[in-house]
Design a protein around this motif. Structure first.
Motif, PDB file in Angstrom:
ATOM      1  N   ILE A   4       0.780  -1.175  -0.035  1.00  0.00           N
ATOM      2  CA  ILE A   4       0.055  -0.072   0.081  1.00  0.00           C
ATOM      3  C   ILE A   4       1.076   1.384  -0.126  1.00  0.00           C
ATOM      4  O   ILE A   4       0.633   2.140  -0.534  1.00  0.00           O
ATOM      5  CB  ILE A   4      -0.919   0.093   1.226  1.00  0.00           C
ATOM      6  CG1 ILE A   4      -2.140   1.159   1.022  1.00  0.00           C
ATOM      7  CG2 ILE A   4      -0.120   0.133   2.512  1.00  0.00           C
ATOM      8  CD1 ILE A   4      -2.711   1.164  -0.133  1.00  0.00           C
ATOM      9  N   TYR A 207      -6.344  -2.746  -1.072  1.00  0.00           N
ATOM     10  CA  TYR A 207      -6.215  -2.568  -2.309  1.00  0.00           C
ATOM     11  C   TYR A 207      -7.131  -3.613  -3.424  1.00  0.00           C
ATOM     12  O   TYR A 207      -7.021  -4.567  -2.732  1.00  0.00           O
ATOM     13  CB  TYR A 207      -4.964  -1.976  -3.158  1.00  0.00           C
ATOM     14  CG  TYR A 207      -3.974  -3.189  -3.304  1.00  0.00           C
ATOM     15  CD1 TYR A 207      -4.041  -3.685  -4.748  1.00  0.00           C
ATOM     16  CD2 TYR A 207      -3.318  -3.747  -2.185  1.00  0.00           C
ATOM     17  CE1 TYR A 207      -3.261  -4.942  -5.018  1.00  0.00           C
ATOM     18  CE2 TYR A 207      -2.593  -4.899  -2.574  1.00  0.00           C
ATOM     19  CZ  TYR A 207      -2.439  -5.531  -3.778  1.00  0.00           C
ATOM     20  OH  TYR A 207      -1.560  -6.543  -4.030  1.00  0.00           O
ATOM     21  N   PRO A 234      -7.860   1.761  -2.930  1.00  0.00           N
ATOM     22  CA  PRO A 234      -7.370   1.900  -4.435  1.00  0.00           C
ATOM     23  C   PRO A 234      -7.912   0.911  -5.196  1.00  0.00           C
ATOM     24  O   PRO A 234      -7.864  -0.242  -4.997  1.00  0.00           O
ATOM     25  CB  PRO A 234      -5.883   1.798  -4.279  1.00  0.00           C
ATOM     26  CG  PRO A 234      -5.475   2.303  -3.076  1.00  0.00           C
ATOM     27  CD  PRO A 234      -6.442   1.705  -2.123  1.00  0.00           C
TER      28      PRO A 234
END
Length: 318
Positions: A4, A207, A234
């Motif tokens: 991350i 993510y 994300p």
């Protein structure tokens, strides 16, 4: 380094990552390393490596009957991940999957990865067996990615699956998950599919990487909907260019993705592998440029049977 942190660094730059397969049993690493060699000069953020556990195949016997045999075509994900990380000094993210393994076998995978200082993984359910109509978990295994996440979380807390505390817990794993802009094939609708993504985030996923798609609008709509549902992690778009004629029909069918009409009109004009490859490069380059222009920071490429095409695309967009 935590994945991350890699993702959140230098977000104003155009960046990419890609996925590779471990070699087929007995084939060695030459082809795999050749793929990486072609792309390493463009500074990939990380490399994913898929995991393929045992599967059943049917072998015809001399008497005409068929015998069910269990085989493993692509072993060695953990070892290959370590070899790549050592040889290229590029962060490796091996897949850890539910399909074909027990929770105890997953635990051993996690231990091996810790010993090799690989701290980032992608957690997936994995594909259903070819002979099954729906996913059937291995006896003693997990049925859902969320169950796998819970096991990894417990491992990160310093406990084995039987509840025994670890004497020396290692560095905790950081993990991402998959998501599907056109919904998972087994999900009844996109809303329920996205609810599962929200659960994965709430359990700790940092993510998500999308299944491949050819219509950027599907991706943008998916991200917009995800944000309204409270999914804040994300969401990295996954791109796979067509590289040969057979893929024009096989890829959309296999991965359950639609072709936008503009692309479909061009697909029917292709007569040769070279036509398909040229179209794949042109279309994926267009996709990537639009994604970057609209604020996407990282694009993930699926390189299987398309390494040269991906290299040409990356050379045009970086």
């Amino acid at each position: 380094m935590r994945i991350i942190d890699i993702i959140n660094k230098d977000t104003d730059k155009r960046r990419f990552s890609f996925e590779v397969l471990p070699p087929i049993k007995g084939n060695g690493t030459g082809s795999l390393f050749s793929t990486i060699d072609k792309l390493k000069g463009y500074d990939p953020l990380f490399i994913n490596i898929t995991t393929h556990h045992s599967e059943f195949v049917y072998k015809e016997l001399p008497n005409g009957q068929f015998e069910r045999q269990r085989i493993r075509r692509r072993p060695g994900t953990v070892a290959i991940a370590s070899a790549i990380q050592t040889k290229y000094n590029i962060p490796m993210i091996p897949h850890v999957i539910c399909s074909g393994v027990t929770t105890e076998e997953i635990e051993y995978e996690l231990l091996d990865l810790q010993f090799l200082n690989i701290e980032n993984v992608l957690l997936l359910r994995g594909d259903k067996a070819k002979e099954d109509n729906h996913f059937v978990p291995t006896h003693g295994g997990h049925a859902h990615t969320t169950d796998l996440i819970k096991q990894v979380n417990r491992f990160n807390e310093g406990f084995f699956i039987d509840g025994t505390p670890m004497k020396h817990p290692g560095i905790p794993f950081n993990y991402g998950v998959a998501c599907y802009p056109e919904k998972h094939e087994e999900a009844p609708n996109i809303e329920m599919d996205m609810e599962y993504l929200k659960k994965k985030q709430d359990l700790g996923a940092q993510y998500a990487v999308t299944q491949l798609f050819y219509d950027n609008k599907k991706y943008f709509d998916f991200v917009e909907k995800a944000r309204t549902m409270g999914i804040t992690i994300p969401i990295i778009p996954g791109i796979k260019p067509f590289a040969k004629l057979s893929q024009l029909s096989i890829v959309p069918e296999t991965f359950h993705c639609d072709l936008p009409q503009e692309l479909a009109n061009e697909v029917v004009k292709c007569k040769t592998d070279e036509d398909a490859k040229t179209l794949g490069i042109e279309w994926s380059t267009h996709q990537c440029k639009e994604l970057y222009a609209k604020g996407v920071g990282i694009i993930h490429f699926y390189t299987v049977s398309a390494t040269d095409a991906v290299k040409e695309i990356v050379s045009k967009i970086m």
